[in-house]
Scaffold this motif. Structure first.
Motif, PDB file in Angstrom:
ATOM      1  N   TYR A 109       0.837  -1.193   0.000  1.00 57.16           N
ATOM      2  CA  TYR A 109       0.000   0.000   0.000  1.00 57.16           C
ATOM      3  C   TYR A 109       0.875   1.247   0.000  1.00 57.16           C
ATOM      4  O   TYR A 109       1.896   1.305   0.693  1.00 57.16           O
ATOM      5  CB  TYR A 109      -0.919   0.026   1.228  1.00 57.16           C
ATOM      6  CG  TYR A 109      -1.851   1.211   1.254  1.00 57.16           C
ATOM      7  CD1 TYR A 109      -2.961   1.273   0.418  1.00 57.16           C
ATOM      8  CD2 TYR A 109      -1.605   2.288   2.094  1.00 57.16           C
ATOM      9  CE1 TYR A 109      -3.810   2.375   0.420  1.00 57.16           C
ATOM     10  CE2 TYR A 109      -2.446   3.387   2.114  1.00 57.16           C
ATOM     11  CZ  TYR A 109      -3.548   3.426   1.276  1.00 57.16           C
ATOM     12  OH  TYR A 109      -4.386   4.513   1.273  1.00 57.16           O
ATOM     13  N   VAL A 127      -4.816  -3.557   6.628  1.00 65.59           N
ATOM     14  CA  VAL A 127      -4.476  -3.843   5.247  1.00 65.59           C
ATOM     15  C   VAL A 127      -4.454  -5.359   5.067  1.00 65.59           C
ATOM     16  O   VAL A 127      -3.921  -6.087   5.902  1.00 65.59           O
ATOM     17  CB  VAL A 127      -3.127  -3.204   4.837  1.00 65.59           C
ATOM     18  CG1 VAL A 127      -1.962  -3.753   5.652  1.00 65.59           C
ATOM     19  CG2 VAL A 127      -2.870  -3.358   3.345  1.00 65.59           C
ATOM     20  N   GLY A 137      -3.313  -6.185  -0.115  1.00 68.90           N
ATOM     21  CA  GLY A 137      -3.122  -4.747  -0.204  1.00 68.90           C
ATOM     22  C   GLY A 137      -4.369  -3.894  -0.107  1.00 68.90           C
ATOM     23  O   GLY A 137      -4.289  -2.666  -0.264  1.00 68.90           O
ATOM     24  N   LYS A 138      -5.522  -4.470   0.178  1.00 70.01           N
ATOM     25  CA  LYS A 138      -6.720  -3.656   0.354  1.00 70.01           C
ATOM     26  C   LYS A 138      -6.644  -2.924   1.684  1.00 70.01           C
ATOM     27  O   LYS A 138      -6.505  -3.530   2.737  1.00 70.01           O
ATOM     28  CB  LYS A 138      -7.974  -4.528   0.313  1.00 70.01           C
ATOM     29  CG  LYS A 138      -9.267  -3.726   0.444  1.00 70.01           C
ATOM     30  CD  LYS A 138     -10.494  -4.620   0.418  1.00 70.01           C
ATOM     31  CE  LYS A 138     -11.773  -3.803   0.571  1.00 70.01           C
ATOM     32  NZ  LYS A 138     -12.976  -4.661   0.569  1.00 70.01           N
ATOM     33  N   PHE A 139      -6.780  -1.603   1.647  1.00 70.88           N
ATOM     34  CA  PHE A 139      -6.528  -0.742   2.810  1.00 70.88           C
ATOM     35  C   PHE A 139      -7.842  -0.182   3.344  1.00 70.88           C
ATOM     36  O   PHE A 139      -8.703   0.258   2.592  1.00 70.88           O
ATOM     37  CB  PHE A 139      -5.607   0.408   2.398  1.00 70.88           C
ATOM     38  CG  PHE A 139      -5.220   1.326   3.518  1.00 70.88           C
ATOM     39  CD1 PHE A 139      -4.076   1.100   4.264  1.00 70.88           C
ATOM     40  CD2 PHE A 139      -5.988   2.454   3.808  1.00 70.88           C
ATOM     41  CE1 PHE A 139      -3.703   1.962   5.284  1.00 70.88           C
ATOM     42  CE2 PHE A 139      -5.628   3.318   4.834  1.00 70.88           C
ATOM     43  CZ  PHE A 139      -4.481   3.062   5.574  1.00 70.88           C
TER      44      PHE A 139
END
Length: 483
Positions: free
Chosen positions: A136, A180, A184-186
């Motif tokens: 990220y 996260v 990589g989804k934040f």
């Protein structure tokens, strides 16, 4: 012998420096001088977390150095052989301050304070072989400047803090707590607002109750930082607001003790008139007790404490004691759970100065950490400014470390240690378990039916290795990191 003003609330006694006193089975060693070779990392900064890998090596970061002088990831063997794994180049981040945490996938996770796509820092994953990927890129000053690595939750996601632009950058927010995913989804879980503290620079700690615990450097009801807990869903509760007399400005991570309480340090404040830091204990419900106050000859613990297998806590102060540095070069101290402290080492510039990083106990029983300054290295940095990686041995026995320290029957638990080759048995509080030896330093075992909460034992050809903490058998799994 110099007499130091280093007081505990238990006795308010002045303790004697032990640098010139023979102490059985206690040995300090400089394992590596940063700046010895071209491309070396140097000047490790807080939080600088040290992680033990499955291979038995120690992994961390340094704020500066590497081939681009933007910081680096390195590993070092328990006897001091250092390898640079990755040098940051700007697009993948700059100035890694936080160190690393070990994930259940065997990879390491960390952050950079700056750099990346937008210049506000990154979250990254790196393998033990040095392959790095950015998970990220922080996008704005309001959610920017992560000084700490993320920690893995029981759900397999990673949770961390950022200091925020107003506290640690060029304007913007007051810091956030984020989640996260490994892909990589934040998600921003919580945004600090001064009332609840702001400017967190320490990593979160996952408690055995499944909640995360942490601190803010600034803000709160006393305006000097706070201790908080937060659920995975983002519900934050302030446990304590510092008010100078009880300490101020906590920079280091908390550690959960064997008694279920959390232990930490503050850079300033305390009960004595010197107000130069303290060690405190706080319950999960918020009752805080100052155990040890510093100043003026031993002062300013930016580093946290580690509870070793002898039950005592070990920490470092960034200044004080030796006169070779303008403010003293710093110290290593030992403290009992009741707050009785002993000074066990004084840094003297040649052997290091300004230890900012929390000591870490390897499963071989030895304590390791590094200093920001001092040492004899001079490649890329001036002599006395590069820092050292050191060990301190108190003759403590080897042990097994678990990831996680809690879980339900049937869960696979990871073990770090040494001498695993030829292991004949693993038991959870006396109940035999099925296990698989992957290497001399790593094995896995399954929580067996009938297991109860207690210590885990690994029977090896060299003897039995006991876990350093109790494993909690639960109906739902809560993960805690092995350090």
């Amino acid at each position: 012998m110099r007499r130091l003003r280093f007081s505990t609330l238990a006795s308010l006694a002045l303790l004697v420096a032990m640098a010139n006193v023979a102490v059985p089975a206690q040995t300090f060693s400089v394992l590596y001088n940063f700046g010895t070779n071209a491309g070396d990392p140097y000047q490790p900064f807080y939080s600088g977390i040290i992680a033990q890998g499955r291979d038995g090596y120690l992994y961390s970061t340094a704020y500066l150095g590497g081939v681009n002088n933007l910081g680096a990831v390195f590993n070092i063997s328990p006897i001091g052989v250092l390898t640079v794994l990755h040098s940051f180049a700007g697009s993948d981040g700059e100035y890694p301050s936080g160190g690393l945490t070990l994930g259940s996938d065997g990879n390491f996770y960390g952050t950079t304070v700056a750099g990346g796509t937008f210049g506000y820092g990154t979250v990254f994953k790196i393998t033990s072989g040095g392959k790095l990927g950015v998970l990220y890129n922080f996008t704005t000053a309001s959610d920017a400047y992560p000084y700490a690595p993320p920690v893995e939750g029981a759900d397999g996601n990673f949770y961390g803090t950022t200091c925020g632009g107003s506290a640690c950058g060029d304007g913007g927010g007051l810091g956030v707590i984020y989640k996260v995913t490994p892909s990589g989804k934040f998600t921003t879980l919580y945004q600090f607002d001064n009332t609840h503290g702001y400017g967190p620079v320490a990593p979160l700690v996952l408690g055995t109750d499944g909640n995360f615990y942490g601190t803010t450097f600034y803000g709160g009801t006393g305006s000097h930082g706070e201790v908080f807990k937060i659920t995975r869903a983002g519900k934050l509760t302030v446990l304590y607001g510092f008010d100078t007399r009880q300490g101020e400005n906590p920079a280091a991570p908390l550690v959960e003790g064997t008694d279920g309480n959390f232990y930490g340090t503050t850079v300033g404040g305390g009960h004595t008139g010197y107000r130069q830091g303290e060690v405190f204990r706080i319950s999960p419900k918020g009752g805080l007790t100052v155990l040890l106050s510093f100043g003026p000859d031993v002062a300013n613990p930016y580093a946290g404490v580690v509870q070793a297998t002898d039950g005592n806590f070990y920490g470092a102060t960034a200044s004080g004691a030796d006169s070779n540095c303008s403010d003293g070069c710093g110290t290593i101290f030992q403290m009992t759970p009741k707050g009785r402290a002993t000074l066990v080492h004084q840094f003297d510039l040649t052997t290091g100065s300004t230890p900012y990083v929390t000591p870490f106990q390897h499963t071989n029983g030895i304590i390791y950490a590094d200093t920001q300054l001092g040492g004899t290295g001079d490649v890329g940095c001036a002599t006395g400014t590069c820092g050292v990686f050191y060990s301190w041995s108190a003759g403590l026995p080897a042990f097994a470390s678990l990831l996680p320290y809690a879980g339900k029957v049937g869960k696979t638990i990871e073990f770090l240690g040494q001498g695993f080759t030829g292991t004949t048995a693993v038991s959870f509080n006396g109940t035999p378990a099925k296990f698989k030896v992957a290497s001399d330093t790593y094995l896995t075992a399954t929580v067996p039916a009938g297991a109860t909460t207690g210590f885990v034992t690994v029977t090896t050809p060299g003897g039995s290795l006991k876990s350093n903490k109790k494993f909690r058998v639960s109906s739902g799994a809560f993960a805690t990191h092995p350090h």
